[in-house]
Structure formats: C-alpha cells, structure tokens
Write a protein that holds these residues in place. Structure first.
Motif, PDB file in Angstrom:
ATOM      1  N   ALA A   1     -26.871  -6.050 -35.544  1.00 27.47           N
ATOM      2  CA  ALA A   1     -26.254  -7.213 -34.904  1.00 27.47           C
ATOM      3  C   ALA A   1     -26.252  -8.400 -35.865  1.00 27.47           C
ATOM      4  O   ALA A   1     -25.270  -9.136 -35.960  1.00 27.47           O
ATOM      5  CB  ALA A   1     -27.008  -7.559 -33.620  1.00 27.47           C
ATOM      6  N   GLY A   2     -27.342  -8.578 -36.585  1.00 25.14           N
ATOM      7  CA  GLY A   2     -27.440  -9.704 -37.513  1.00 25.14           C
ATOM      8  C   GLY A   2     -26.483  -9.567 -38.678  1.00 25.14           C
ATOM      9  O   GLY A   2     -25.795 -10.516 -39.060  1.00 25.14           O
ATOM     10  N   ASN A   3     -26.429  -8.375 -39.258  1.00 26.93           N
ATOM     11  CA  ASN A   3     -25.582  -8.172 -40.434  1.00 26.93           C
ATOM     12  C   ASN A   3     -24.097  -8.292 -40.096  1.00 26.93           C
ATOM     13  O   ASN A   3     -23.296  -8.596 -40.967  1.00 26.93           O
ATOM     14  CB  ASN A   3     -25.900  -6.811 -41.066  1.00 26.93           C
ATOM     15  CG  ASN A   3     -25.822  -6.839 -42.596  1.00 26.93           C
ATOM     16  OD1 ASN A   3     -25.766  -7.914 -43.206  1.00 26.93           O
ATOM     17  ND2 ASN A   3     -25.817  -5.681 -43.213  1.00 26.93           N
ATOM     18  N   ASP A   4     -23.742  -8.070 -38.850  1.00 27.30           N
ATOM     19  CA  ASP A   4     -22.342  -8.224 -38.444  1.00 27.30           C
ATOM     20  C   ASP A   4     -21.842  -9.647 -38.676  1.00 27.30           C
ATOM     21  O   ASP A   4     -20.671  -9.867 -38.938  1.00 27.30           O
ATOM     22  CB  ASP A   4     -22.166  -7.894 -36.952  1.00 27.30           C
ATOM     23  CG  ASP A   4     -22.095  -6.390 -36.705  1.00 27.30           C
ATOM     24  OD1 ASP A   4     -22.131  -5.620 -37.685  1.00 27.30           O
ATOM     25  OD2 ASP A   4     -22.013  -5.982 -35.539  1.00 27.30           O
ATOM     26  N   PHE A   5     -22.764 -10.611 -38.563  1.00 24.53           N
ATOM     27  CA  PHE A   5     -22.359 -12.003 -38.770  1.00 24.53           C
ATOM     28  C   PHE A   5     -22.176 -12.315 -40.251  1.00 24.53           C
ATOM     29  O   PHE A   5     -21.531 -13.271 -40.623  1.00 24.53           O
ATOM     30  CB  PHE A   5     -23.403 -12.969 -38.202  1.00 24.53           C
ATOM     31  CG  PHE A   5     -23.405 -13.012 -36.711  1.00 24.53           C
ATOM     32  CD1 PHE A   5     -22.420 -13.703 -36.033  1.00 24.53           C
ATOM     33  CD2 PHE A   5     -24.381 -12.364 -35.989  1.00 24.53           C
ATOM     34  CE1 PHE A   5     -22.407 -13.744 -34.648  1.00 24.53           C
ATOM     35  CE2 PHE A   5     -24.383 -12.396 -34.608  1.00 24.53           C
ATOM     36  CZ  PHE A   5     -23.395 -13.088 -33.933  1.00 24.53           C
ATOM     37  N   ARG A   6     -22.815 -11.493 -41.079  1.00 24.99           N
ATOM     38  CA  ARG A   6     -22.801 -11.771 -42.508  1.00 24.99           C
ATOM     39  C   ARG A   6     -21.674 -11.044 -43.223  1.00 24.99           C
ATOM     40  O   ARG A   6     -20.900 -11.664 -43.945  1.00 24.99           O
ATOM     41  CB  ARG A   6     -24.144 -11.359 -43.100  1.00 24.99           C
ATOM     42  CG  ARG A   6     -24.176 -11.285 -44.606  1.00 24.99           C
ATOM     43  CD  ARG A   6     -25.584 -10.925 -45.072  1.00 24.99           C
ATOM     44  NE  ARG A   6     -25.603 -10.651 -46.481  1.00 24.99           N
ATOM     45  CZ  ARG A   6     -25.671  -9.424 -47.006  1.00 24.99           C
ATOM     46  NH1 ARG A   6     -25.731  -8.368 -46.228  1.00 24.99           N
ATOM     47  NH2 ARG A   6     -25.694  -9.262 -48.318  1.00 24.99           N
ATOM     48  N   LEU A   7     -21.566  -9.737 -42.992  1.00 23.41           N
ATOM     49  CA  LEU A   7     -20.550  -8.958 -43.689  1.00 23.41           C
ATOM     50  C   LEU A   7     -19.170  -9.486 -43.354  1.00 23.41           C
ATOM     51  O   LEU A   7     -18.797  -9.602 -42.199  1.00 23.41           O
ATOM     52  CB  LEU A   7     -20.651  -7.480 -43.315  1.00 23.41           C
ATOM     53  CG  LEU A   7     -21.962  -6.790 -43.687  1.00 23.41           C
ATOM     54  CD1 LEU A   7     -21.946  -5.348 -43.228  1.00 23.41           C
ATOM     55  CD2 LEU A   7     -22.224  -6.869 -45.183  1.00 23.41           C
ATOM     56  N   GLY A   8     -18.444  -9.813 -44.381  1.00 20.64           N
ATOM     57  CA  GLY A   8     -17.093 -10.292 -44.157  1.00 20.64           C
ATOM     58  C   GLY A   8     -17.018 -11.785 -43.895  1.00 20.64           C
ATOM     59  O   GLY A   8     -15.942 -12.353 -43.876  1.00 20.64           O
ATOM     60  N   ALA A   9     -18.179 -12.435 -43.686  1.00 21.31           N
ATOM     61  CA  ALA A   9     -18.147 -13.898 -43.522  1.00 21.31           C
ATOM     62  C   ALA A   9     -18.250 -14.529 -44.905  1.00 21.31           C
ATOM     63  O   ALA A   9     -18.316 -13.825 -45.899  1.00 21.31           O
ATOM     64  CB  ALA A   9     -19.285 -14.349 -42.637  1.00 21.31           C
ATOM     65  N   ASN A  10     -18.292 -15.875 -44.948  1.00 25.87           N
ATOM     66  CA  ASN A  10     -18.205 -16.464 -46.280  1.00 25.87           C
ATOM     67  C   ASN A  10     -19.384 -16.110 -47.170  1.00 25.87           C
ATOM     68  O   ASN A  10     -20.514 -15.992 -46.733  1.00 25.87           O
ATOM     69  CB  ASN A  10     -18.002 -17.990 -46.203  1.00 25.87           C
ATOM     70  CG  ASN A  10     -19.135 -18.680 -45.506  1.00 25.87           C
ATOM     71  OD1 ASN A  10     -19.672 -18.143 -44.549  1.00 25.87           O
ATOM     72  ND2 ASN A  10     -19.513 -19.839 -45.974  1.00 25.87           N
ATOM     73  N   GLU A  11     -19.084 -15.898 -48.449  1.00 32.18           N
ATOM     74  CA  GLU A  11     -20.089 -15.588 -49.457  1.00 32.18           C
ATOM     75  C   GLU A  11     -20.876 -14.321 -49.148  1.00 32.18           C
ATOM     76  O   GLU A  11     -22.070 -14.248 -49.408  1.00 32.18           O
ATOM     77  CB  GLU A  11     -21.072 -16.753 -49.623  1.00 32.18           C
ATOM     78  CG  GLU A  11     -20.440 -18.058 -50.036  1.00 32.18           C
ATOM     79  CD  GLU A  11     -19.990 -18.059 -51.483  1.00 32.18           C
ATOM     80  OE1 GLU A  11     -20.745 -17.614 -52.347  1.00 32.18           O
ATOM     81  OE2 GLU A  11     -18.855 -18.498 -51.734  1.00 32.18           O
ATOM     82  N   ALA A  12     -20.231 -13.342 -48.559  1.00 30.42           N
ATOM     83  CA  ALA A  12     -20.923 -12.087 -48.311  1.00 30.42           C
ATOM     84  C   ALA A  12     -19.960 -10.944 -48.521  1.00 30.42           C
ATOM     85  O   ALA A  12     -18.756 -11.100 -48.350  1.00 30.42           O
ATOM     86  CB  ALA A  12     -21.461 -12.055 -46.892  1.00 30.42           C
TER      87      ALA A  12
END
Ligand code: ADP
Ligand code: MG
Length: 720
Positions: free
Chosen positions: A390-401
């Motif tokens: 759930a946490g990584n979903d916010f990161r992957l594909g968001a800015n600087e990731a």
C-alpha cells in the motif's frame, strides 16, 4: 487555549541536544562487540565442536543436540559477560517487522543462569498471534522457530537474540527468511553449474546484498500531533511548503544538527552490532536522509537491515526525533526507497557481475548479465508483485520515483556490447579464430563508477559490478524481493545451462555454444531494456507499446503470486509450494485492505473532528467580520467570497467523507479477499482520497494559521 500543535512547537524550542558517546575512539576496537560471530565461537568452543558449527554454517548441515548444548553453554557465558539478562528467538513473521519473545536466563529454582541447547535450537512462540494465511487452520499445525546458524547471534537491549526461521509443524514457511534461504540455495546450485563451464574450482556461489535505506526524520513532538502519521505512517493531509524540494541547502543545513547527533549515535550502536554502516548525510528532499552499510552475504544483510531500522527507531526516540520509514510520508515530495544492490560472489572470490580484462571471465560475466536481464523480462510481473505494498503504491510512478513498470538499465557501454553481440550473429567463427576478438568482447571496460553513466530513474539498473533494484519500498523486508530475484535468475541460469549443454551435445564448441544461446537470450529480452527517462510519460507510452505491464495498484499486482507460472517456478526450485504462495497472497491482501481502511478512517476522523469544526469556527469569525463591515456600510465582498469558498470545501468534505464511509460498508460485505482489496483500491482510495485531500489542503490555505489543528508541512520538514 493553545492547540496541541502550538504546544509541540513550543516544546521543540526547548529541546536539549544529546551527545553520542562511543565506547572508544577507534571503531575497530568495538565493531561487532555485541556479536557472537565465528571468531567468538572459535575462542569459546572446543575445536571439534567449532568445526561442526562452522561446517553447518557453511554447508547448511544439521547441528546435533550435543553440539547445540556446547554452543548454548558458551553463548550463555559470553552473553552474561556482556550484561545480557534475557534471550529470545528473533524472527521475521509475515507481519513485516521482527518478533521476539523474551525469556530470562535466570532460573529461580536453582538460583542460577541457565540456557539449554534445546532452547537455542527450537522454540514455540505463540503462533496464533502471527499471520499464517490459513496455513495453520488448514493443517491444524503449530509453528516453531528454529535456529539459523548462518546469521550470527547478537545482543540487543540486554537480550541475547538468536536469528531463527519460523515454520509450521508441517514444514510450511511462516516467515520471510525461510524462502530467502531456500532461494539462495537455488541460485547457488544454478550459478555453480554455469561457473563450471569456466572454472572447475568454483563450488559455491553466494548472493550478496547492500541496502541503501532512505528515510525521513521529524521532531517527535510534532509527529505526535499528527494522527495520520501515528496511525498510517504518512500524512493524509498537508499543503506543500512554498518551495518544497527546491529550498536552498543552507536553509536546512544548520537545523539538521540534531539529526546529525542522531546519526552518529545510531552509527555507534550499529557498529557494536557488527552492522557495517557508513552513513551519508545527503538529503534529497528536506528532512530526508539515507544510510548505506557495506554489502554482506544476503541473509546477514537482510537481518542487518531490519535490525538497523529497529535501532534507528529506538535511537531517534532518545534524541526527541521520529524516523519515518513509510514510502511516501509527504505528498509532493520525494518518496523513500530501499535500493537493493545485489550481486553473486563465488567461493573463489569472483564477483560474477564484474566485467574484466580477461576475455574468458567476460564470457562468464555476460552469462550472468544476460541471464539476469532475461529473468527480469520473463518474470517482470513477479518482481513487480514482490515490491507491491500500500505504501509503495504512493511512491512508484509519483514524482522522483521509479515507475511501476519494470525495466532494466545497462548504460551505454554494455548496451553497445549486447547490441553488437546480437547484431553480429552471423559472424562465422572458424577453428583457430580468436572468438573473443571477433565478437569484440576481449575486454569490457570497467564501467566508470560515478554518476556519468547512471540512470537514477530506472527501477532495476546495472551499476558497474552489481544490479541495483531500486523499486523496493523503504519499509519493506528485503527478503521478499530478494527471494523473487534469486529464484527468477536461478531459473534462467538453469535453462541457460540446459540449452548450452544441448548445443554442445550437438557438436558445437563450448564457447560458441555459449555465445549462441546468449545471443538468443539477448534478442528475446530486448524489450525489457530501457535507457531513457523512466519518469517520463513517453516511457509509459513506449512501454505500453512493448507490451510491458504497468500495474499501479498492489492487489492487482499481487495476482501474479497465485498464477500457475509462479507456482511452477517456486516449486521447481523448492522455494515455496502452492499452499505457501496462496498464504502469502492472502496475508498481503489482508495487509493491504487493513492499510487502506486505516487511512480512510483517519481521513474521515480528521475531517469530521478536526478540520470541519475548525473551518466552521473560522467561518463564524468571517461572518462576524462581514456583518461588522456591512453595519459600517463598508465593502464586504471579499469576506463574503472567502465565506463562500470555505463553505464550498466544507460541503464537499462532508459529502465525500460520508460517501466514502458508505463505500467501505458496501465493500466490507464482499467475501472474496482479492476482490475486496481491489475494490478498496479503486472504490475507496482512487475514488475519494485525492478529492478529500484537495478540500482539506485548500482549507489549510484559507483558515487562519492560529486555528489550524494539524502541524504543517513546513514545520515538520524544517524544524528540528
Ligand atoms: P549509490 O551510488 O547508488 O548511492 P553506493 O555505491 O554508495 O550507492 O553503494 C551502494 C551499495 O552497494 C553499498 O551498500 C555497497 O556496499 C553495495 N555494493 C557494492 N558492491 C556490491 C556488490 N558487489 N554486491 C552487492 N552490493 C554491493
Ligand atoms: Mg543507489
């Protein structure tokens, strides 16, 4: 009356700095002083006993009961001499953190400290408190922990910690470590076979791992004012600070003092525990830092990463700080990852991912390089699933990731070499030819180990002498993704060996057989290679054209875990059986649902209990003001406009929160867990989170700062 936020801000002003104290000036004097490693064992054990134990560590052989008794006695006196009072089996259940159950050495009956061999070797924790994904209910089996001598025993918090695996009585893995160890064995077998083509002396290949850990640090009092951080690990609301990531270095250079003390302190504690940390103080986003230990054998590196996270958490508390390991604690800022630097090293001391000046070694290097690329191509979805949370979903594909699309970056040099190899497929090699020369692989220049040939936007990059899996989330147990990586590469290496043997059996010369199969693999896996900007929209389009998956949401990405292809793969290499895979699938879905549920509740509660009342309070003030202006016959249009705007956001908040609650109620009735998780993703998270956040963040800008209940981004990120 001051708000909690204002109290916290005042508290922060009066914080005292804590000077870390090292046991000695020289790190080498105390490095590993809390570890019962090989050296300590050799000193404490009779030579024959030591031999049995060190063989068990090296070869994974069994340790008999009498040896265990001797080790237990030795480890007990060592532990007592270091001030330990308790012991525990230390293991990694599928909840994501580590678990322990402390027992004291002290035996009141005899008034003596005791520690039996049986207590060292095996224990039965209260298994019902750990998730089993239905394994225990179906098999009615209890779980037990078993000593894993390949990871050293250590003392933490005056407790002797014995690294263990956690399995059910019927043998199913209930933890992260068991499959990791099995997968290391799988890749060992497969890699040794390939090495044998080149060097008969190679008998063992071990994966090694160096984990770069990213994290945020904020003041502990400020942390406590944010129920979202406390409950969900991330801020569900908060407007971006004016200049966000572009802030000048000097602006936060000086306020990072307390963080520096904290870093020094956890470095010292890590060194005592034998964790080879070499901290760097680079901040990518304000408040964000990174720590990277030197690489170690994969099993040890995994334990050390978890131990380090735990340690950082404890040490931070002492300094009045809070470490955030969440993948995306702050919207709009850099997320946090865990870069997994992975390579394969032989017992003859060769790193199989190290290009060299020797042509023969380079052919071996190419076998491993190409096999890894092919593995990522063939099993991209499994790798994606291995990092899904759930946490990584916010990161992957968001800015600087990195994006959720899995691809491999090689750099221009290696790309050139592979392209060449593929292209010159019709180069005829005659007897007596220098094949390496003809193929242009006599020498592969050492890839310059700096930033010139780096692509930081790739989820999976070759970085000179290792692969770096960057898409792993900062809070993850690396054993999950590393198990997947080991298995998929093992699988391709096995095929590679088979295909080469077939060609040799058909009469081809060995080297030529190898090159021919490699060429085929290069061609087949071409689509997974990408050298451009992984953050760009063009790449999403291009990847789509290439037919690469782009699974943005965890429950969808997890489908792969129960696919037939995965079950067969894991079974072929004896890493996980179908029951174990299904159990993991279920546990991770449950975890996902729970996380989204918590976030959704926190959002609702904060909106209803904090934000809306505050906005109304402010609205009333504005109404008074407008009325006052009106009474005086003055222009009050501006006040009215603000009132209208505030009302609009309050209305939208109310409506969306109650709709979201309705959606949750509806979805909670769904029986199928995968279906339920997917609905949580689409009909709760996607449908409401951004909408609700938008209204709150707008209100934050409108409402008088003095009333605002939630500590703001700029305060959390810049005040320390
Ligand atoms: P970066 O440049 O990506 O910030 P560094 O080069 O400083 O990272 O370190 C990355 C990590 O890779 C370190 O933990 C280092 O020990 C590790 N590393 C170096 N060589 C290997 C290797 N052969 N296998 C695994 N890890 C390695
Ligand atoms: Mg890195």
């Amino acid at each position: 009356m001051a708000t909690l936020r204002q109290h916290a801000l005042m508290k922060l002003q009066s914080r005292e700095r804590i000077e870390p104290v090292a046991p000695s000036l020289k790190v080498s004097d105390y490095f590993g002083s809390l570890v019962f490693g090989l050296k300590e064992m050799q000193e404490a054990l009779a030579p024959t006993v030591f031999k049995t134990v060190s063989t068990a560590i090296e070869k994974g052989t069994k340790i008999d009961m009498s040896t265990a008794e001797e080790v237990a006695t030795a480890v007990k006196s060592w532990a007592l001499s270091k001030g330990a009072t308790h012991y525990t089996h230390w293991f990694q259940p599928l909840t994501g953190s580590t678990a322990e159950k402390h027992d004291t050495f002290f035996d009141a009956l005899s008034n003596m400290e005791k520690f039996k061999g049986s207590a060292l070797v095996q224990q039965e924790p209260d298994a019902s408190s750990f998730p089993s994904g239905g394994i225990r209910t179906t098999f009615e089996a209890r779980g037990y922990t078993a000593w894993d001598p390949s990871s050293p025993i250590f003392i933490y918090d005056q407790t002797l910690c014995i690294p263990t695996i956690f399995v059910s009585y019927t043998g199913e893995a209930l933890d992260f470590k068991t499959p990791l160890i099995r997968s290391s064995e799988a890749i060992n077998n497969a890699a040794v076979d390939i090495c044998q083509f080149f060097d008969r002396n190679v008998k063992k290949v071990t994966p090694s791992l160096g984990v770069e850990q990213e994290y945020f640090v904020i003041d502990r009092a400020l942390y406590a004012t944010r129920p979202d951080l406390v409950m969900a690990g991330r801020t569900v609301y908060g407007h971006n600070p004016a200049r966000g990531q572009q802030l000048d270095d000097h602006y936060f250079g000086s306020i990072a003092q307390r963080v520096k003390q904290f870093m020094k302190d956890f470095e010292i504690e890590s060194w005592k525990l034998g964790i080879p940390v070499s901290t760097r103080h680079n901040e990518v986003a304000p408040g964000q830092y990174e720590v990277a230990p030197l690489f170690e054998e994969i099993n040890k590196a995994t334990d050390h990463n978890l131990l380090l996270m735990d340690l950082m958490d404890k040490v931070a508390e002492k300094h009045g700080l809070k470490v955030l390991f969440h993948e995306k604690p702050f919207a709009g800022l850099n997320g946090s990852g865990k870069h997994n630097n992975w390579s394969l090293i032989t017992d003859t001391g060769v790193n199989l991912f190290q290009p060299s000046n020797s042509a023969r070694e380079n052919l071996q290097f190419l076998c491993f390089l190409v096999a890894t690329i092919k593995a990522v191509h063939e099993y991209a979805d499994l790798l994606r699933a291995s990092i899904a949370s759930a946490g990584n979903d916010f990161r992957l594909g968001a800015n600087e990731a990195p994006p959720a699309i899995i691809s491999v970056f090689l750099g221009s040099t290696l790309t050139g070499i592979l392209d060449e190899l593929e292209k010159n497929g019709n180069v005829k090699i005659e007897k007596g030819d220098n094949m390496y020369m003809k193929l242009g692989i006599t020498k592969i220049p050492e890839i310059i180990l700096d930033n010139t040939d780096r692509n930081r936007t790739s989820p999976f990059a070759f970085t000179g002498n290792k692969f770096e899996f960057r898409a792993v989330g900062s809070s993850a147990n690396v054993a999950g993704p590393m198990t997947a990586l080991n298995v998929i590469v093992a699988d391709i290496l096995k095929n590679l060996k088979k295909e080469i043997d077939k060609e040799i059996d058909a009469g081809k010369e060995k080297k030529i057989a190898i090159v021919d199969v490699l060429r085929k693999y290069i061609k087949e896996s071409r689509d997974i290679r990408f050298e451009g900007d992984g953050y760009s929209e063009e790449w999403e389009k291009e990847a789509h054209k290439r037919g690469l998956s782009n699974l943005k949401s965890t429950p969808f990405a997890l489908d792969t875990l129960v696919a037939k292809k995965t079950a067969e793969l894991y079974k072929r290499h004896n890493v996980l059986n179908e029951t174990e895979l299904h159990a993991r699938h279920e546990i991770r879905l449950e975890n996902y649902i729970m996380r989204v549920q918590i976030e959704s509740r926190v959002m609702g509660d904060l909106a209803l209990n904090h934000i809306i009342p505050t906005a109304i309070q402010y609205q009333n003030k504005l109404i008074k003001n407008a009325n006052g202006l009106k009474g005086l016959g003055l222009d009050h249009r501006a006040a009215i406009e603000t009132i209208e705007e505030v009302s609009k956001h309050i209305e939208s908040l109310k409506a969306n929160v109650s709709e979201m609650i309705e959606a949750r109620k509806r979805i909670n009735k769904v029986e199928d867990i995968s279906e339920k998780a997917k609905l949580y993703s689409t009909d709760v998270k996607d449908a409401f989170f951004e909408k609700i956040r938008y209204a709150v963040d707008k209100l934050e800008l409108l409402v008088d700062d003095e009333f605002w209940p939630l500590t703001k981004y700029r305060e959390m990120l810049f005040l320390k």
